[in-house]
Scaffold this active site. Structure first.
Site, mmCIF file in Angstrom:
data_model
loop_
_atom_site.group_PDB
_atom_site.id
_atom_site.type_symbol
_atom_site.label_atom_id
_atom_site.label_comp_id
_atom_site.label_asym_id
_atom_site.label_seq_id
_atom_site.Cartn_x
_atom_site.Cartn_y
_atom_site.Cartn_z
ATOM 1 N N ASN A 436 0.828 -1.192 0.000
ATOM 2 C CA ASN A 436 0.000 0.000 0.000
ATOM 3 C C ASN A 436 0.869 1.250 0.000
ATOM 4 O OD1 ASN A 436 -2.686 1.510 0.586
ATOM 5 N ND2 ASN A 436 -1.287 2.247 2.158
ATOM 6 N N GLU A 437 0.902 1.963 -1.117
ATOM 7 C CA GLU A 437 1.470 3.302 -1.281
ATOM 8 C C GLU A 437 2.987 3.380 -1.180
ATOM 9 O OE1 GLU A 437 -2.410 6.026 -0.157
ATOM 10 O OE2 GLU A 437 -0.704 6.058 1.222
ATOM 11 N N ASN A 438 3.683 2.262 -1.104
ATOM 12 C CA ASN A 438 5.134 2.353 -0.901
ATOM 13 C C ASN A 438 5.893 2.736 -2.166
ATOM 14 O OD1 ASN A 438 4.585 1.662 1.691
ATOM 15 N ND2 ASN A 438 5.309 -0.440 1.542
ATOM 16 N N SER A 482 -0.471 -0.721 -4.790
ATOM 17 C CA SER A 482 -1.620 0.178 -4.909
ATOM 18 C C SER A 482 -1.212 1.491 -4.259
ATOM 19 C CB SER A 482 -2.848 -0.419 -4.220
ATOM 20 O OG SER A 482 -3.970 0.424 -4.342
#
Length: 828
Positions: A436-438, A482
């Site tokens: 997530n968002e990394n 994502s």
């Protein structure tokens, strides 16, 4: 002793070759190392519940207050700083089997396990199952089992010496250890750093051999189902037979080593479909291990046959992000899922069933399990299988740079293997997502300078995890992140490729900016609002309650959250001047914002093929982006989602040439319907009409209709609207935002019909009424209502259905806050 057999013989009689004894009972808890802030002494002990955690045990003993209430979270911070010890004693029937294995399904997190004085396990991962052979250490009576938990903050000191700190958007060492990251606090969650035995403990006794690891890969070959079964075997490997059966279809093979492979074909199965596209038939798969015809062990899975693929076709300018189920493209109606409680052992199957039913009732077909939480229990995935809710499963990495040195890579690989094997058989599992968002964070959040060339997790997302999926779950679908745009050469969070997150809306700009985006798929976007009033008053005792009173502010974890709530009203709704109006206005604005965004995304179909709102649920009572608050009550947003995710959908959107009506069909059958389009005044007078005799709308192929000038040209923008009706569906378009409308003082009449199981309220509008809301929780904390946010023209009637309201009276409806409308905020 509580033993149960894991196998049955062919004639149905129990076989004691593999038996399981639960070791969940009889535990005690004590503090092994205190800190100055702790109001306890080392000689104190408490009864411990397993599964559970230190916080829940101390709450049960009334040693600490409920951290969800008021500002109590601050008073219990010392719990996460201490070391803790769990102890129990148990007897074992050594005759049940020749071999004995202790199985810890969840240890949170840095634990040393001793049996009869000998260390048998040292663990550092909350997300793994640990199996330890204790055959040589087990006694028939008086086995002493001890689990020592080191404070995560103490463990952090060691990790910081071994691994240089890396960028992390949230406090705590969640990116340095394999522990639920949101334990350390998030912008919707408290800092409650847990320790404990959070899943079951079992003693498994067996003889000869047993299945140590079972993987079942379910796929389709043409019209037939196929199950590829991989079984790791512990024990003797000679003369073993592995058999698989679904109904009257079976296959078997004799093993030549400690790994067995078997393929079972099932002709022409009924296909599993997401909710709204078909049924969810599930089949019982039995996998048996035999020796000379005698049953040693049997394991079962409930499986569904389907294909789920991710269409990423396109070019350098645009590429798709579309889920294809059984050959059919699917528009995803989804929401993000976080742990439903800060203390996951409290999340029961019944509670999960309620949440998943709430998602299904809101017309959802997907839940995304977000990467800062946990891999959910088997119950969660079983319920999604049954409900037709696809699961987007993040691997557990969120909003931080993760080192690729030290022991972390080995832990991550073991954790991934564990959970891939456990979850891959579920029909609902649609996609594995790397993080997530990394990747976005690495590219755009200023990480590269502090990293100075150090690793940040890229190797996990682009090498390790996809390699494990290819190896262990060949029919599965993997995507690196994502948001992600399909290549490290592209900006991760782009409209043109892959999945994206939209967070400038809410954080920086108003919700009208959703209309500026043309994404292929939106996997995160959201807007905040406080929880229901019943949840607020149940968790906060401020007197008076105000938006800035101590308890209310403590339950607002987002940076400048309250300021953003008010800023987001500008141009749409008036700034409230009372707490009651603040509560209603911000909830209404949340619902409006998300409905606006989803309407825009659906109008872009098939260019855009998915909407996963942040978020479905909460882990505690808090002002947040959730549709269902921390005590399980539905906010107005839930009702807005239900409307926005209806399979037949109408929306009027501005376009370069005026106003365009989008007629959207996500049901299986072609939608054939006449369409009525009217421009009316707020007093109900018809000013213009345009009728389309019939439209034929195929699934995933919206029809766009340019509205005529007679409809789109108002005489008085503040006193007119467009009403579109088609086959029971309605949409409204206003020429002005609410603050510019001449909304009348609302006049409504009510009639109540009470039955044994349901209470109906028939509402009749005497004036134009915008966004009628009945807040059932203000009638009673357990009262619920089936609909909200309805608009009525003069003379329209509407029936509301309430549960748990058999004693309802007309007087109850007149109590402050029960009935609210936009009119009461803006009436001229």
């Amino acid at each position: 002793m509580n033993y149960h057999a894991n196998a049955q013989s062919a004639d149905g009689l129990s076989s004691q070759k593999t038996a399981t004894q639960s070791l969940n009972n009889g535990w005690t808890l004590r503090c092994a190392r205190t800190v100055a802030a702790a109001p306890i002494t080392p000689d104190m002990s408490w009864e411990a519940t397993v599964p559970g955690c230190v916080h829940t045990d101390l709450m049960a003993a009334r040693t600490i207050p409920d951290p969800y209430l008021d500002c109590n979270e601050l008073a219990v911070q010392w719990v996460g700083d201490c070391d803790w010890t769990y102890e129990t004693e148990f007897n074992a029937d050594l005759a049940v089997g020749q071999r004995h294995t202790l199985v810890f399904h969840g240890l949170d997190t840095v634990a040393t396990v001793s049996l009869n004085g000998d260390i048998i396990l040292e663990s550092e991962n909350m997300h793994r199952t640990y199996r330890v052979d204790v055959t040589d250490k087990l006694k028939a009576e008086g086995n002493a089992l001890k689990v020592d938990f080191l404070s995560p903050y103490q463990h952090e000191k060691k990790l910081r010496e071994e691994l240089e700190p890396r960028p992390n958007c949230y406090p705590g060492p969640g990116n340095l250890m394999r522990k639920m990251a949101c334990n350390f606090g998030w912008d919707w969650g408290p800092t409650l750093v847990t320790a404990g035995i959070w899943r079951n403990v079992d003693l498994v006794s067996w003889s000869t051999a047993k299945i140590d690891n079972l993987r079942t890969d379910v796929s389709m070959t043409g019209a037939d189902g196929r199950v590829c079964i991989h079984a790791g075997i512990d024990g003797m490997s000679e003369g073993l037979e592995l058999e698989a059966r679904i109904g009257d279809q079976s296959a078997s093979t004799f093993l030549s080593g400690n790994v067995g492979f078997l393929e079972l074909n099932y002709p022409a199965p009924h296909l599993w479909w997401p909710h709204g596209m078909g049924g969810q038939p599930l089949y019982d798969l039995e996998v048996s291990l035999k020796k000379d015809g005698e049953l040693l062990e049997r394991q079962t899975r409930r499986i569904g046959f389907r294909t789920i693929e991710l269409d990423l076709s396109g070019d350098d300018d645009q590429s798709a992000f579309t889920f294809i189920v059984n050959g059919k493209p699917v528009f995803v109606f989804g929401a993000n899922w976080i742990p439903d409680d800060c203390f996951p052992a409290r999340i029961t199957r019944d509670r999960l069933a309620e949440r998943i039913t709430q998602a299904k009732d809101a017309n959802m077909n997907m839940l995304r399990i977000w990467g800062g939480g946990i891999y959910e229990s088997d119950d969660f995935y079983d319920l999604c299988d049954e409900a037709g809710i696809m699961v987007w499963q993040d691997f557990l990495f969120a909003c931080a740079a993760y080192p690729e040195e030290g022991t972390l890579p080995a832990e991550i690989e073991a954790e991934a293997k564990d959970n891939i094997s456990r979850l891959m058989s579920h029909a609902s599992l649609a996609i594995w997502n790397g993080n997530n968002e990394n990747i976005w964070g690495f590219q755009a959040w200023g990480w590269q300078k502090p990293l100075a060339g150090k690793t940040w997790g890229e190797g996990y997302y682009l090498d390790l995890l996809p390699r494990l999926i290819d190896e262990l779950h060949p029919s599965g679908t993997y995507y690196p992140g994502s948001p992600y745009s399909g290549s490290m050469e592209r900006f991760a969070n782009a409209d043109e490729h892959g999945c994206r997150h939209i967070w400038d809306v809410w954080n920086e700009v108003g919700y009208e900016v959703y209309a500026n985006y043309a994404p292929r798929f939106v996997s995160e976007f959201g807007w905040q609002a406080p929880p229901t009033m019943a949840t607020l008053t149940q968790s906060i005792s401020d007197n008076p309650l105000t938006p800035t009173s101590p308890g209310v502010m403590h339950h607002q974890k987002a940076s400048e959250g309250n300021e953003k709530l008010l800023r987001g009203l500008k141009g749409h709704l008036p700034e409230p001047d009372s707490f009651e109006d603040w509560h209603f206005t911000t909830q209404l604005n949340q619902a409006r914002a998300i409905h606006f965004g989803i309407s825009h995304f659906r109008a872009l179909q098939p260019h855009c093929m998915g909407s996963i709102v942040w978020q479905l649920n909460d882990c505690w009572p808090v002002t947040s982006w959730a549709a269902i608050d921390g005590y399980g009550r539905k906010k107005p947003l839930w009702y807005a989602l239900k409307k926005a995710y209806e399979p037949h959908f109408l929306t009027v959107q501005p376009s370069d040439s005026g106003l365009t009506l989008h007629i959207v069909n996500d049901a299986n059958l072609e939608w054939r319907t006449p369409v009525s389009i009217k421009r009316v005044s707020l007093d109900g007078k018809e000013l213009a009409e345009h009728t389309i005799w019939r439209v034929c709308v195929e699934r995933n192929k919206p029809i766009s209709v340019q509205l005529p000038e007679s409809i789109t040209t108002p005489n008085d923008k503040s006193n007119e609207l467009i009403v579109v009706t088609a086959d029971g569906c309605k949409t409204y378009y206003y020429f002005q935002e609410d603050i510019g409308l001449k909304l009348p003082e609302p006049r409504l009449s009510f009639a109540i019909e009470v039955t044994a199981s349901i209470t109906r309220i028939v509402v009749t509008a005497e004036t134009f009424v915008k966004d009628l809301c009945l807040f059932a929780d203000r009638i009673g904390p357990d009262v619920t209502v089936d609909r909200m946010l309805d608009t009525l023209l003069p003379g329209d009637t509407l029936t509301l259905e309430l549960e748990n309201a058999q004693d309802l009276s007309l007087e109850d409806l007149s109590h402050p806050g029960v009935i609210r409308t936009a009119n009461t905020l803006l009436a001229s």
